[in-house]
Design an enzyme around this catalytic site. Structure first.
Site, short mmCIF file in Angstrom:
data_model
loop_
_atom_site.label_atom_id
_atom_site.label_comp_id
_atom_site.label_asym_id
_atom_site.label_seq_id
_atom_site.Cartn_x
_atom_site.Cartn_y
_atom_site.Cartn_z
N LYS A 65 46.44 -16.42 69.33
CA LYS A 65 46.15 -18.03 69.92
C LYS A 65 46.66 -17.90 71.19
O LYS A 65 45.77 -18.61 72.18
CB LYS A 65 47.08 -19.04 69.18
N ASN A 86 42.93 -22.24 69.36
CA ASN A 86 42.58 -22.06 67.81
C ASN A 86 41.00 -22.24 67.55
O ASN A 86 40.52 -22.01 66.47
CB ASN A 86 43.25 -22.89 66.92
N THR A 151 66.27 -17.43 69.00
CA THR A 151 66.61 -16.48 70.01
C THR A 151 66.40 -17.65 71.03
O THR A 151 65.53 -18.39 71.35
CB THR A 151 65.27 -15.67 70.22
N GLY A 232 52.08 -28.32 55.48
CA GLY A 232 51.31 -28.09 56.68
C GLY A 232 49.50 -28.23 56.18
O GLY A 232 48.88 -28.14 57.10
P1 ATR Z 1 55.76 -15.56 67.98
O1 ATR Z 1 57.32 -15.61 68.27
O2 ATR Z 1 55.29 -14.24 68.22
O3 ATR Z 1 55.10 -16.62 68.65
P2 ATR Z 1 55.30 -16.93 65.39
O4 ATR Z 1 55.22 -16.51 64.18
O5 ATR Z 1 54.54 -18.02 66.13
O6 ATR Z 1 55.38 -15.51 66.34
O7 ATR Z 1 56.70 -17.51 65.56
C1 ATR Z 1 57.79 -17.07 64.83
C2 ATR Z 1 58.94 -18.17 64.86
O8 ATR Z 1 59.94 -18.00 63.50
C3 ATR Z 1 60.04 -18.03 65.88
O9 ATR Z 1 60.48 -19.30 66.45
C4 ATR Z 1 61.04 -17.15 65.39
O10 ATR Z 1 62.30 -17.11 66.14
P3 ATR Z 1 62.64 -16.18 67.09
O11 ATR Z 1 62.01 -16.39 68.64
O12 ATR Z 1 64.30 -16.01 67.23
O13 ATR Z 1 62.24 -14.67 66.61
C5 ATR Z 1 61.41 -17.65 64.07
N1 ATR Z 1 61.81 -16.94 63.18
C6 ATR Z 1 61.26 -15.70 62.63
N2 ATR Z 1 62.01 -15.15 61.76
C7 ATR Z 1 63.29 -16.08 61.67
C8 ATR Z 1 64.57 -15.96 60.81
N3 ATR Z 1 64.70 -14.96 60.04
N4 ATR Z 1 65.42 -16.89 61.34
C9 ATR Z 1 64.99 -17.76 62.07
N5 ATR Z 1 63.98 -17.79 62.80
C10 ATR Z 1 62.91 -17.03 62.35
#
Ligand code: ATR
Length: 265
Positions: A65, A86, A151, A232
């Protein structure tokens, strides 16, 4: 025969073909909508196929996206603001990237008569879908938008773009009226956000952007705490409705039959 695609990776589980093909039939439109699994290197080619008239419209899903943006000729203001595309259409040979997720989120809440005005909203996750939700909530006059991401830097980056949001440390659940899971946690049934919502009280709205599975552990937790829950699915249906309208000039209905169609088999 006009051709439409949803591009992504993974994309096999997308319900877009099912929905758009249903609406084609219903509205007597001669077109076909398919899945196209691609990788980053294919983006350029797919966009050029649109330019050549071989493809009439594209929906974009994870993880492209944002990365598709440099390949497009123009963005609509909302796609630009969300930094997320999208829906793509061709207008006079100019390839335009649009965002219908913002509107999809808003209309999904309208469908359940949930009024965001003056409410405190807590968003979990700062990934791809978060900006669209932030923009929709802002438009709907939420009194407070709090963002928390595992993060922290990613949440801080988002505050630079949308300075009106507040940040919370991961695990620090601030008081809210509505809490949204915008992380990818829950896509697998066994996935669980290890967060404690115990202090949140009852009669809140727990909203998960995920609609497959229908009830994530996050939603089950909300239900247990005596809160309303929503997945959703309606957001998905309404983003598709607006994409369809953009491409075909017809606004298809999102009714019980359509929502039933989107139930998992
Ligand atoms: P992208 O980060 O590439 O945009 P996304 O699928 O749109 O991918 O986003 C994933 C989201 O889920 C992020 O906010 C991610 O957190 P991080 O930035 O810390 O990676 C969150 N996420 C994925 N796995 C997670 C977990 N086990 N616990 C908490 N947050 C998680």
């Amino acid at each position: 025969m006009k051709k439409f695609y949803v591009i992504g990776n993974p994309v096999d589980h997308s319900l877009s073909p099912k929905l758009h093909n249903y609406w084609f039939k219903k509205n007597n439109i001669k077109a076909v909508y398919n899945i196209k699994k691609i990788n980053e290197l294919d983006i350029k080619k797919v966009v050029s196929e649109m330019k050549d008239g071989k493809i009439d419209g594209i929906n974009v899903t994870v993880p492209f996206k944002k990365s598709i943006i440099p390949f497009l000729d123009e963005l609509t203001p909302i796609a630009n603001e969300a930094r997320s595309v999208n829906t793509i259409y061709n207008k006079d040979n100019i390839i335009i990237g649009d965002n219908t997720d913002v509107s999809g989120f808003e209309h999904g809440l309208n469908h359940i008569d949930y009024n965001v005005t003056g409410k405190k909203i807590f968003i979990l996750g700062a990934g791809g879908v978060a900006p669209s939700i932030i923009l929709a909530l802002k438009k709907m006059s939420a009194s407070k938008i709090i963002l928390s991401n595992r993060t922290k830097e990613k949440a801080e980056d988002m505050k630079k773009i949308y300075p009106y949001i507040e940040l919370a440390d991961w695990g620090d659940i601030k008081p809210f009226d509505m809490i949204i899971n915008a992380t990818s946690v829950g896509l697998k049934v066994e996935d669980e956000l290890k967060l404690n919502f115990g202090q949140s009280g009852s009669n809140k709205l727990f909203y998960d952007v995920i609609y497959n599975p229908k009830k994530t552990k996050f939603l089950l937790q909300g239900k247990k705490l005596g809160s309303q829950t929503e997945n959703g699915k309606k957001m998905f249906a309404y983003q598709a409705q607006l994409a369809f309208e953009t491409w075909h000039g017809i606004k298809p209905s999102v009714d019980e039959r359509v929502l039933q169609l989107l139930e998992n088999d």
